[in-house]
Design a protein around this motif. Sequence first.
Motif, PDB file in Angstrom:
ATOM      1  N   THR A   1       0.830  -1.198   0.000  1.00 53.06           N
ATOM      2  CA  THR A   1       0.000   0.000   0.000  1.00 53.06           C
ATOM      3  C   THR A   1       0.868   1.253   0.000  1.00 53.06           C
ATOM      4  OG1 THR A   1      -1.200  -1.292   1.624  1.00 53.06           O
ATOM      5  CG2 THR A   1      -2.135   0.819   1.019  1.00 53.06           C
ATOM      6  N   LEU A   2       1.887   1.222   0.841  1.00 53.55           N
ATOM      7  CA  LEU A   2       2.765   2.388   0.947  1.00 53.55           C
ATOM      8  C   LEU A   2       3.369   2.721  -0.417  1.00 53.55           C
ATOM      9  CD1 LEU A   2       5.094   2.942   3.928  1.00 53.55           C
ATOM     10  CD2 LEU A   2       5.945   3.453   1.700  1.00 53.55           C
ATOM     11  N   PHE A   3       3.857   1.673  -1.085  1.00 54.78           N
ATOM     12  CA  PHE A   3       4.454   1.919  -2.399  1.00 54.78           C
ATOM     13  C   PHE A   3       3.406   2.402  -3.385  1.00 54.78           C
ATOM     14  CE2 PHE A   3       8.894   0.882  -2.678  1.00 54.78           C
ATOM     15  CZ  PHE A   3       9.128   0.324  -1.439  1.00 54.78           C
ATOM     16  N   ALA A   4       2.230   1.746  -3.353  1.00 56.98           N
ATOM     17  CA  ALA A   4       1.185   2.122  -4.308  1.00 56.98           C
ATOM     18  C   ALA A   4       0.812   3.587  -4.134  1.00 56.98           C
ATOM     19  CB  ALA A   4      -0.037   1.229  -4.103  1.00 56.98           C
ATOM     20  N   PHE A   5       0.596   4.004  -2.888  1.00 59.00           N
ATOM     21  CA  PHE A   5       0.187   5.383  -2.638  1.00 59.00           C
ATOM     22  C   PHE A   5       1.262   6.372  -3.082  1.00 59.00           C
ATOM     23  CE2 PHE A   5      -3.392   4.069  -0.082  1.00 59.00           C
ATOM     24  CZ  PHE A   5      -4.238   5.164  -0.155  1.00 59.00           C
ATOM     25  N   LEU A   6       2.495   6.098  -2.681  1.00 64.72           N
ATOM     26  CA  LEU A   6       3.542   7.077  -2.964  1.00 64.72           C
ATOM     27  C   LEU A   6       3.870   7.121  -4.458  1.00 64.72           C
ATOM     28  CD1 LEU A   6       5.848   6.765   0.132  1.00 64.72           C
ATOM     29  CD2 LEU A   6       4.409   8.656  -0.522  1.00 64.72           C
ATOM     30  N   ILE A   7       3.818   5.960  -5.124  1.00 68.88           N
ATOM     31  CA  ILE A   7       4.087   5.968  -6.564  1.00 68.88           C
ATOM     32  C   ILE A   7       2.968   6.714  -7.284  1.00 68.88           C
ATOM     33  CG2 ILE A   7       4.195   4.491  -8.602  1.00 68.88           C
ATOM     34  CD1 ILE A   7       5.700   2.458  -6.899  1.00 68.88           C
ATOM     35  N   ASN A   8       1.744   6.443  -6.876  1.00 69.06           N
ATOM     36  CA  ASN A   8       0.598   7.108  -7.475  1.00 69.06           C
ATOM     37  C   ASN A   8       0.700   8.624  -7.321  1.00 69.06           C
ATOM     38  OD1 ASN A   8      -1.908   7.573  -8.543  1.00 69.06           O
ATOM     39  ND2 ASN A   8      -2.950   7.294  -6.581  1.00 69.06           N
ATOM     40  N   LYS A   9       0.989   9.064  -6.080  1.00 65.12           N
ATOM     41  CA  LYS A   9       1.092  10.492  -5.811  1.00 65.12           C
ATOM     42  C   LYS A   9       2.297  11.094  -6.527  1.00 65.12           C
ATOM     43  CE  LYS A   9      -1.476  12.992  -3.205  1.00 65.12           C
ATOM     44  NZ  LYS A   9      -2.097  14.126  -3.883  1.00 65.12           N
ATOM     45  N   GLY A  10       3.396  10.345  -6.522  1.00 66.84           N
ATOM     46  CA  GLY A  10       4.641  10.880  -7.067  1.00 66.84           C
ATOM     47  C   GLY A  10       4.603  11.017  -8.571  1.00 66.84           C
ATOM     48  N   LEU A  11       3.790  10.191  -9.227  1.00 61.80           N
ATOM     49  CA  LEU A  11       3.740  10.263 -10.691  1.00 61.80           C
ATOM     50  C   LEU A  11       2.710  11.279 -11.177  1.00 61.80           C
ATOM     51  CD1 LEU A  11       4.152   6.544 -11.773  1.00 61.80           C
ATOM     52  CD2 LEU A  11       5.840   8.368 -11.765  1.00 61.80           C
ATOM     53  N   ALA A  12       1.898  11.807 -10.253  1.00 63.24           N
ATOM     54  CA  ALA A  12       0.827  12.717 -10.660  1.00 63.24           C
ATOM     55  C   ALA A  12       1.373  13.931 -11.398  1.00 63.24           C
ATOM     56  CB  ALA A  12       0.025  13.157  -9.434  1.00 63.24           C
ATOM     57  N   LEU A  13       2.545  14.391 -10.993  1.00 67.82           N
ATOM     58  CA  LEU A  13       3.141  15.565 -11.636  1.00 67.82           C
ATOM     59  C   LEU A  13       3.363  15.298 -13.126  1.00 67.82           C
ATOM     60  CD1 LEU A  13       4.507  18.380 -11.191  1.00 67.82           C
ATOM     61  CD2 LEU A  13       6.641  17.145 -10.946  1.00 67.82           C
ATOM     62  N   PHE A  14       3.704  14.063 -13.465  1.00 69.79           N
ATOM     63  CA  PHE A  14       4.027  13.751 -14.858  1.00 69.79           C
ATOM     64  C   PHE A  14       2.803  13.275 -15.624  1.00 69.79           C
ATOM     65  CE2 PHE A  14       7.552  12.483 -12.036  1.00 69.79           C
ATOM     66  CZ  PHE A  14       8.323  13.597 -12.239  1.00 69.79           C
ATOM     67  N   THR A  15       1.854  12.646 -14.940  1.00 71.11           N
ATOM     68  CA  THR A  15       0.687  12.127 -15.657  1.00 71.11           C
ATOM     69  C   THR A  15      -0.434  13.162 -15.722  1.00 71.11           C
ATOM     70  OG1 THR A  15      -0.027  11.098 -13.613  1.00 71.11           O
ATOM     71  CG2 THR A  15       1.147   9.706 -15.161  1.00 71.11           C
ATOM     72  N   THR A  16      -0.870  13.678 -14.575  1.00 70.35           N
ATOM     73  CA  THR A  16      -1.978  14.636 -14.612  1.00 70.35           C
ATOM     74  C   THR A  16      -1.511  16.022 -15.036  1.00 70.35           C
ATOM     75  OG1 THR A  16      -1.881  14.065 -12.281  1.00 70.35           O
ATOM     76  CG2 THR A  16      -4.048  14.187 -13.266  1.00 70.35           C
ATOM     77  N   ASN A  17      -0.358  16.455 -14.523  1.00 74.19           N
ATOM     78  CA  ASN A  17       0.074  17.813 -14.817  1.00 74.19           C
ATOM     79  C   ASN A  17       0.960  17.903 -16.049  1.00 74.19           C
ATOM     80  OD1 ASN A  17       0.362  17.759 -11.371  1.00 74.19           O
ATOM     81  ND2 ASN A  17      -1.235  18.896 -12.414  1.00 74.19           N
ATOM     82  N   LYS A  18       1.279  16.742 -16.639  1.00 77.22           N
ATOM     83  CA  LYS A  18       2.045  16.690 -17.894  1.00 77.22           C
ATOM     84  C   LYS A  18       3.388  17.429 -17.810  1.00 77.22           C
ATOM     85  CE  LYS A  18      -1.416  14.817 -20.326  1.00 77.22           C
ATOM     86  NZ  LYS A  18      -1.628  13.554 -19.655  1.00 77.22           N
ATOM     87  N   PHE A  19       3.985  17.415 -16.632  1.00 80.65           N
ATOM     88  CA  PHE A  19       5.303  18.022 -16.527  1.00 80.65           C
ATOM     89  C   PHE A  19       6.324  17.004 -17.029  1.00 80.65           C
ATOM     90  CE2 PHE A  19       9.022  19.728 -14.324  1.00 80.65           C
ATOM     91  CZ  PHE A  19       8.847  21.075 -14.542  1.00 80.65           C
TER      92      PHE A  19
ATOM     93  N   LEU B   1       6.180  18.129  -4.908  1.00 84.37           N
ATOM     94  CA  LEU B   1       6.787  17.673  -3.657  1.00 84.37           C
ATOM     95  C   LEU B   1       6.646  16.160  -3.495  1.00 84.37           C
ATOM     96  CD1 LEU B   1       5.697  20.471  -1.200  1.00 84.37           C
ATOM     97  CD2 LEU B   1       7.977  19.992  -2.039  1.00 84.37           C
ATOM     98  N   TRP B   2       5.466  15.643  -3.890  1.00 85.75           N
ATOM     99  CA  TRP B   2       5.284  14.191  -3.789  1.00 85.75           C
ATOM    100  C   TRP B   2       6.231  13.472  -4.740  1.00 85.75           C
ATOM    101  CZ3 TRP B   2       3.118  11.988   0.186  1.00 85.75           C
ATOM    102  CH2 TRP B   2       2.209  12.709   0.935  1.00 85.75           C
ATOM    103  N   SER B   3       6.537  14.090  -5.866  1.00 87.29           N
ATOM    104  CA  SER B   3       7.518  13.478  -6.763  1.00 87.29           C
ATOM    105  C   SER B   3       8.882  13.404  -6.076  1.00 87.29           C
ATOM    106  CB  SER B   3       7.630  14.278  -8.053  1.00 87.29           C
ATOM    107  OG  SER B   3       6.385  14.324  -8.689  1.00 87.29           O
ATOM    108  N   LEU B   4       9.218  14.459  -5.316  1.00 87.69           N
ATOM    109  CA  LEU B   4      10.463  14.416  -4.550  1.00 87.69           C
ATOM    110  C   LEU B   4      10.431  13.271  -3.544  1.00 87.69           C
ATOM    111  CD1 LEU B   4      11.250  18.143  -3.699  1.00 87.69           C
ATOM    112  CD2 LEU B   4      12.156  16.749  -5.530  1.00 87.69           C
ATOM    113  N   ALA B   5       9.270  13.090  -2.917  1.00 82.83           N
ATOM    114  CA  ALA B   5       9.146  11.999  -1.943  1.00 82.83           C
ATOM    115  C   ALA B   5       9.356  10.655  -2.625  1.00 82.83           C
ATOM    116  CB  ALA B   5       7.785  12.042  -1.263  1.00 82.83           C
TER     117      ALA B   5
END
Lengths: 293, 320
Positions: free
Chosen positions: B59-77, B293-297
């Motif tokens: 779960t920990l990995f799933a949550f952090l990977i999900n949050k950390g990738l949001a910058l690249f998937t949702t925000n297209k950075f 920040l979550w991507s940094l995490a």
Amino acid sequence: MRPEKTDKLATGLILLFAGITGLAVLGFLAYLLVTGLPHVSWHFLLSPAKAFQSGGGIRDQLFNSLYLVVLTMLVSVPLALCAAIYLSEYAAQNRLTAAIRLAVEVLGSLPSVVIGLFGYLVFVLQFGLDFSLLAGALVLTILNLPILTRSFEDALQQVPALQRQAGLGLGMSKWRVTTKIVLPGALPGTITGMILSAGRVFGEAAALIYTAGQSAPAVDYGNWNPFSPTSFLNPLRPAETLAVHIWKVNSEGLVPDARAVSNGAAAVLIITILLFNLLARLIGYLVKRRFAK
Amino acid sequence: MDELNQSFESKPTALFRRKKKVPQAFDRLLAPSAETRQEWGGKLVSCLAILLIGGLVLTLFAFLINKGLALFTTNKFSLGEFLTSTDWRPSHHHYGALPMITTSFAVTVLAGVLALPLALVSAIAITELLPNWVYRVLQPVIELLVGIPSVVYGYVGLTVIVPQLGRMFGGTGFGILAATCVLFLMILPTMTSMTIDNLRQVPKQYRLASAGLGATRWQTISRVVVPSAKSGILTAMVFGMARAFGEALAVQMVIGNAAIMPAGLMSSSATLTSVLTTGIGNTVMGTVSNNALWSLALLLLLMSLAFNLVLRLISRKGVR
């Protein structure tokens, strides 16, 4: 003659550098105690912290830290013990076990700030616990589980296999052998492991600033109803711990006597950890002596 | 009796049919005993506990990977820009993490390289040169030092090391050097105690054999004891560095927290962990700067996995 000379020279140099290191480290300890102890008084320990004035104490922070240790232990000890029993007594040598061991090890190697952020995401936001003792205790449980599981498993493994065989030979089930023979034999190791990990939980800060929060609201120490919002036992109130307090007082700079407060708080932290360590040693020693008889 | 024999010889399905017919005593013989049920219960509970821990990690990995990738998937950075750009200004939508990555590695490597020789020297002195009672006296002290909360190290860094560095080199004193000093102090006890354990594990026969060949103590130490504990010593170093890399508050207190490319040892900068501790509380969940920040995490998580991998490789390689 040359090797002897090199030997003397090397020995001298090693002792010199080791001595310097040792003195520096002991100086560090002495500095903490010398600057901190004069600030530690009953008044300091028993009066509440002040946000903008000097002369505040650490009563609530100290209590929060201890309460958090108790809550964390309540959750993590049974879990870790069961997990350790499985790993030590039941687990077959296969890929699944190896994967689980790897998972526990990886969990133990994660930085506490990462675990704290996970706790913020899941317990504080998702479960809606807000900044609370409970969220803090759950995060500390995650932090604590790998350490505890490993030390419990070590303790269980220390019990001789012959004792297990004797129990099984009497027709006891494996579970009974575990609970009646192995666990009592592993008791000193498990207690020592618990106390040492309690020391770590006591001083943890990075995982707590976004889970247990950075404020210590006034609580009523006469209110024993854990569901009342003003009760000191209420697990849903935000609770700043001692270690978080040191960090916050220094990084915000609102308290005029931040130095005095943090010196005292640091000394209290260290002495508590020292007590934890001594207690662990004492128990180990006492139990060993009893077994030797 | 005949009936019983028959039922044993008949097809396996007869076993189930018999349950209704035969007397209760026979039934109880085949039923699981209280002991067996207890055994199942115990096994189930302990199995559930370990599965819970495993599930927690997933779960920990799933949550952090999900949050950390949001910058690249949702925000297209762009991931490339995130990793290589040196410009970190969330207010201008510049999310280049390179300054933090560089600083994190700089402080970690510097602290590890500084601490290794001193930890090794202290460990050699304690295990090989000094009498045994010194070890017995020092062991609790080292354990205490290992157990001191990192905030306390950070606090001492802030009140003693930073002003001292400021006086010596000018400027504020905040920066990479101060963080290195704090981390060095913090990981030294851990590394020393691990090195001591490793040196003590070297069999006594090795030392006796070496002395029997006429080697001096230094020759024994440098050519027999240290080489055979080599992998353990390296493990101690990487372990200490992993701890330094993940340390948050102690570093945050002394590094100055300016997310710019470090210009020198005395320049104020920021590590992955220090940006996280200061930033998470100041951004709103779900915004782009929060996702960054979550991507940094996530980066921090991946780095600690990498450290873990290195540790495994070292300890697997060097078993002697």
